[in-house]
Design a protein around this motif. Structure first.
Motif, PDB file in Angstrom:
ATOM      1  N   ASN A  63      -4.328  97.651  35.647  1.00 53.16           N
ATOM      2  CA  ASN A  63      -4.794  96.867  34.496  1.00 53.16           C
ATOM      3  C   ASN A  63      -4.008  97.269  33.252  1.00 53.16           C
ATOM      4  N   ASN A  64      -2.725  96.963  33.271  1.00 48.14           N
ATOM      5  CA  ASN A  64      -1.902  97.375  32.136  1.00 48.14           C
ATOM      6  C   ASN A  64      -2.104  96.434  30.950  1.00 48.14           C
ATOM      7  N   PRO A  65      -1.869  96.930  29.741  1.00 48.47           N
ATOM      8  CA  PRO A  65      -2.136  96.114  28.544  1.00 48.47           C
ATOM      9  C   PRO A  65      -1.098  95.031  28.285  1.00 48.47           C
ATOM     10  N   PHE A  66       0.023  95.070  28.991  1.00 49.21           N
ATOM     11  CA  PHE A  66       1.119  94.157  28.684  1.00 49.21           C
ATOM     12  C   PHE A  66       0.894  92.764  29.266  1.00 49.21           C
ATOM     13  N   GLU A  67       0.456  92.703  30.519  1.00 47.24           N
ATOM     14  CA  GLU A  67       0.184  91.383  31.099  1.00 47.24           C
ATOM     15  C   GLU A  67      -1.016  90.741  30.419  1.00 47.24           C
ATOM     16  N   LYS A  68      -1.969  91.558  29.972  1.00 48.25           N
ATOM     17  CA  LYS A  68      -3.107  91.022  29.234  1.00 48.25           C
ATOM     18  C   LYS A  68      -2.660  90.470  27.883  1.00 48.25           C
TER      19      LYS A  68
END
Length: 330
Positions: A116-121
């Motif tokens: 759940n990385n912050p970049f794709e979000k």
């Protein structure tokens, strides 16, 4: 990093009319909490952007891969939506080293490989912000250029025949409907978090509710649907919605998403009923009437009495305990 919207817009390749939306798309919840503004983060934009992104990819595949079975189209869409591909695009745009704004201590290169990385979000949130600011047509073109075409364009075949039009219409319509509902609820409830938006979404898209939408169609609606499609599943609302979208898209592709959404809202939606659904959910979660009026319905202190009247007007057929305390969500 200092906020420089022009610098960021140059990297993205899009000029925002409202740079505050762009800024919001970059605020990770950890950073918002660190600066004591936990409610001001990019989660709502991510909720919207996820559905918009899925629709854009689906629409592209519907338009350009008519020769493929829906199972193949679904597989292609899943590959284009993979977290790794969205993360790679974020870094390819030159955003990963500085954005989104984070409070976590982990190095960005380490965060990049987390599930759940912050970049794709953040990329999904950016798509949501772009959709709101620049419209669905420009957002489609941006996603097509940056994400879809580099991975797929060279593999396309020049075949126009549709393998299974009925199933492909449903494939398009499901993603379209989810995007329209997300767009509608995002705008209708500007102060409501994604937990409750998702719950209301489920109530609007369930099969039973879709059957009610079909029953509300007029002879004029059916005329448009039947003109656009000789063979269509008349019991599938999402297929019918896709047919309406195609009708509007042929007239003006720049506003077809908005026109289809307006058609559904005007045809099927009782806005007061949706407000009642939301308020009941909030009350069950322990939120007080006062908090709902101020923080959810948006009435300031000077307008509180007006807000209270509106609250009771909405809920006159519901049992309300006005003494319920504020819950953890708010």
């Amino acid at each position: 990093m200092e906020w420089k919207p022009t610098y960021l817009q140059d990297k993205i390749g899009v000029r925002f009319k409202n740079s505050a939306l762009l800024f919001e798309s970059l605020i990770h919840p950890s950073y918002a909490q660190q600066v004591n503004r936990s409610e001001n983060n990019n989660e709502r934009l991510e909720y919207l952007g996820e559905k918009i992104l899925e629709f854009i990819i689906t629409n592209y595949l519907y338009q350009n891969c008519s020769y493929l079975a829906v199972s193949k189209l679904t597989t292609l869409r899943n590959k284009l939506e993979e977290k790794e591909k969205l993360t790679d695009l974020w870094f390819k745009l030159g955003l990963g080293e500085s954005f989104p704004f984070l409070a976590v201590k982990d190095e960005r290169h380490y965060l990049r490989i987390k599930r759940n990385n912050p970049f794709e979000k953040a990329l999904k949130a950016l798509v949501g912000a772009m959709h709101l600011d620049r419209g669905s047509s420009q957002t489609f073109n941006w996603v097509k250029k940056q994400l879809i075409a580099p991975l797929l364009a060279r593999h396309l075949k020049n075949i126009k025949d549709r393998l299974d039009h009925e199933k492909q219409l449903e494939f398009l319509g499901e993603a379209l409907f989810n995007a329209i509902v997300a767009d509608y609820l995002y705008r209708l409830f500007p102060y409501v978090n994604t937990c409750f938006l998702s719950k209301i979404t489920k109530k609007l898209v369930v099969k039973e509710q879709q059957n009610k939408y079909i029953n509300q169609l007029t002879s004029e609606d059916w005329k448009i649907i039947d003109t656009e499609n000789e063979k269509i599943n008349r019991k599938s609302f999402t297929s019918l919605l896709a047919a309406i979208y195609i009708h509007f898209d042929q007239q003006n592709s720049k506003i077809s998403f908005r026109e289809t959404g307006s058609w559904w809202i005007n045809k099927s939606i009782d806005e007061d009923e949706i407000w009642r659904e939301l308020i009941n959910l909030l009350i069950k979660d322990g939120v007080s009437q006062k908090w709902i009026i101020r923080q959810v319905m948006g009435y300031e202190s000077k307008d509180y009495n007006e807000g209270r009247e509106r609250f009771h007007e909405l809920m006159k057929s519901s049992k309300i305990d006005n003494e319920i305390k504020i819950g953890d969500h708010y």
